[in-house]
Write an enzyme that holds these catalytic residues in place. Structure first.
Site, PDB file in Angstrom:
ATOM      1  N   LYS A 173       0.819  -1.213   0.000  1.00  0.00           N
ATOM      2  CA  LYS A 173       0.000   0.000   0.000  1.00  0.00           C
ATOM      3  C   LYS A 173       0.854   1.265   0.000  1.00  0.00           C
ATOM      4  O   LYS A 173       0.520   2.239  -0.676  1.00  0.00           O
ATOM      5  CB  LYS A 173      -0.968  -0.005   1.181  1.00  0.00           C
ATOM      6  CG  LYS A 173      -1.986  -1.121   1.052  1.00  0.00           C
ATOM      7  CD  LYS A 173      -3.207  -0.932   1.903  1.00  0.00           C
ATOM      8  CE  LYS A 173      -4.251  -1.968   1.464  1.00  0.00           C
ATOM      9  NZ  LYS A 173      -5.364  -2.086   2.376  1.00  0.00           N
ATOM     10  N   LYS A 194      -7.907 -10.986  -6.068  1.00  0.00           N
ATOM     11  CA  LYS A 194      -8.751 -11.282  -4.911  1.00  0.00           C
ATOM     12  C   LYS A 194     -10.044 -10.465  -5.001  1.00  0.00           C
ATOM     13  O   LYS A 194     -10.019  -9.307  -5.407  1.00  0.00           O
ATOM     14  CB  LYS A 194      -7.979 -10.907  -3.638  1.00  0.00           C
ATOM     15  CG  LYS A 194      -8.741 -11.170  -2.355  1.00  0.00           C
ATOM     16  CD  LYS A 194      -7.911 -10.813  -1.134  1.00  0.00           C
ATOM     17  CE  LYS A 194      -8.841 -10.575   0.054  1.00  0.00           C
ATOM     18  NZ  LYS A 194      -8.147 -10.360   1.316  1.00  0.00           N
ATOM     19  N   LYS A 222     -14.019  -4.991  -3.049  1.00  0.00           N
ATOM     20  CA  LYS A 222     -14.890  -3.881  -3.442  1.00  0.00           C
ATOM     21  C   LYS A 222     -14.138  -2.858  -4.290  1.00  0.00           C
ATOM     22  O   LYS A 222     -14.653  -2.363  -5.287  1.00  0.00           O
ATOM     23  CB  LYS A 222     -15.410  -3.217  -2.158  1.00  0.00           C
ATOM     24  CG  LYS A 222     -16.518  -2.244  -2.378  1.00  0.00           C
ATOM     25  CD  LYS A 222     -17.856  -2.942  -2.271  1.00  0.00           C
ATOM     26  CE  LYS A 222     -18.955  -1.972  -1.901  1.00  0.00           C
ATOM     27  NZ  LYS A 222     -20.097  -2.655  -1.298  1.00  0.00           N
TER      28      LYS A 222
END
Ligand code: TRP
Length: 348
Positions: A129, A208, A211
């Protein structure tokens, strides 16, 4: 269905023991999707039968990534509806929102005394990230400390997680060890209960299910919406024309069939795919119908809850109340051991 990729030394739910206390958390990304369900919720529902469970909507973790303050309340509410709709039971489990229990952040700060920065920097999730960001919020680095606080606050002994969270759980154990070593034994080292489903891929059949990648199917979606999503699912790329032979073992639609379609139909689904006698569209229609059937009870319960939102707020408030009682008792002990009981506890 045991996940073959699960490391053999990871205990299963059976080995975790009936007396164990379970804690798990999920980020409030709105209505749950098939990945949340297969990777977590389905197992959480079962764990309630023989464990004392705490299930937490971790809104304070959500602020470490992209988020909108305007949308956060709806996302928390929608996830709570999903929890209750699939059968998390407030009579048996403590279901609550992280920010309702201030002790999570207090313990996270106190754990800063022993949490090693070197380990935090080595976390895969942090590296992935932070690599995409120009300015890295401290919360992204400290995320696993808050996660450790979530778990240790309830002195949980078992934590159902997906494979991607094993590293964070290992760090939780390390933090517990260090804290216990320095201030005296208090926290059990929590063991993972690895999700049986393994990694659930999204409709792209590649990443994966998540959302943020828009590759999900919502568990509470109406039938036409489920079909609208499932029809876009990527199948075996080698199967170009309708009568080309397919390979169910590499097809994500087939994997989803195994989770949602009547087991008696699975051999036929596989065989017709291999023979090229059933087209992918038709195969996906069967999957869509299976998903719709599987969640029909959950959809009905969700509709009831949405018609009476106060019921949901009440459940979460009662959950928070129960969680706070437990959290306060741990924090009292932690403060005392760390020398913050200077007025003999009179200030609390
Ligand atoms: N980091 C977890 C995830 O993204 C969510 C989480 C937060 C969690 N606190 C937790 C999971 C405590 C288990 C236990 O999936």
């Amino acid at each position: 269905m045991a996940d073959p990729s699960a490391a053999t030394e990871q205990p299963t739910s059976g080995e975790a023991g009936a007396a164990s206390r379970v804690f798990s958390g999920m980020q409030p990304s709105g209505e749950a999707h098939l990945g949340n369900y297969l990777g977590a919720l389905r197992q959480w529902v079962r764990l309630q039968d023989d464990h004392e469970c705490f299930f937490c909507i971790v809104d304070q973790h959500a602020i470490t990534g992209e988020f909108s303050p305007d949308e956060l309340p709806t996302r928390v509410f929608d996830l709570a509806v999903s929890f209750l709709a699939v059968g998390l039971d407030p009579e048996r489990s403590t279901i609550f929102v992280q920010s309702d229990v201030a002790e999570h952040t207090e313990l996270a700060w106190l754990l800063n005394a022993v949490a090693p920065v070197g380990e935090l920097e080595r976390m895969t999730q942090y590296k992935d990230k932070s690599a995409r960001l120009e300015s890295i919020p401290a919360g992204l680095l400290n995320y696993p400390i808050l996660q450790a606080a979530d778990i240790l606050l309830y002195r949980a002994t078992a934590v159902p997680v997906g494979e991607d969270q094993l590293q964070h759980l290992e760090l939780t154990r390390e933090i517990a060890r260090r804290w216990n070593g320095r201030f005296g034994s208090l926290f059990p080292e929590p063991q993972p209960i690895l999700s049986e489903a393994g990694r659930i891929l999204g409709l792209d059949g590649n990443a994966k299910m998540s959302k943020s990648l828009d590759n999900t199917v919502g568990i509470l979606a109406e039938p036409d919406e489920v079909w609208g999503r499932v029809r876009t699912a990527v199948t075996d790329p080698q199967r170009v024309r309708r009568d080309d032979p397919g390979r169910p073992e590499v097809c994500n639609v087939f994997t989803l069939h195994k989770h949602f379609t009547d087991p008696e139909r699975i051999p036929d689904i596989a065989q017709q795919c291999r023979a090229g006698t059933r087209g992918c569209v038709e195969c996906k229609k069967i999957l869509s119908d299976s998903i719709v059937d599987h969640f029909s009870g959950a959809r009905a319960r969700a509709a009831e809850l949405r018609a009476d939102p106060d019921q949901v707020y009440r459940i979460l408030e009662e959950g928070a109340e129960r969680a706070r009682r437990e959290a306060r008792s741990t924090i009292r002990e932690v403060r005392e051991r760390m020398g913050m009981d200077w007025a003999g506890g009179r200030s609390r």
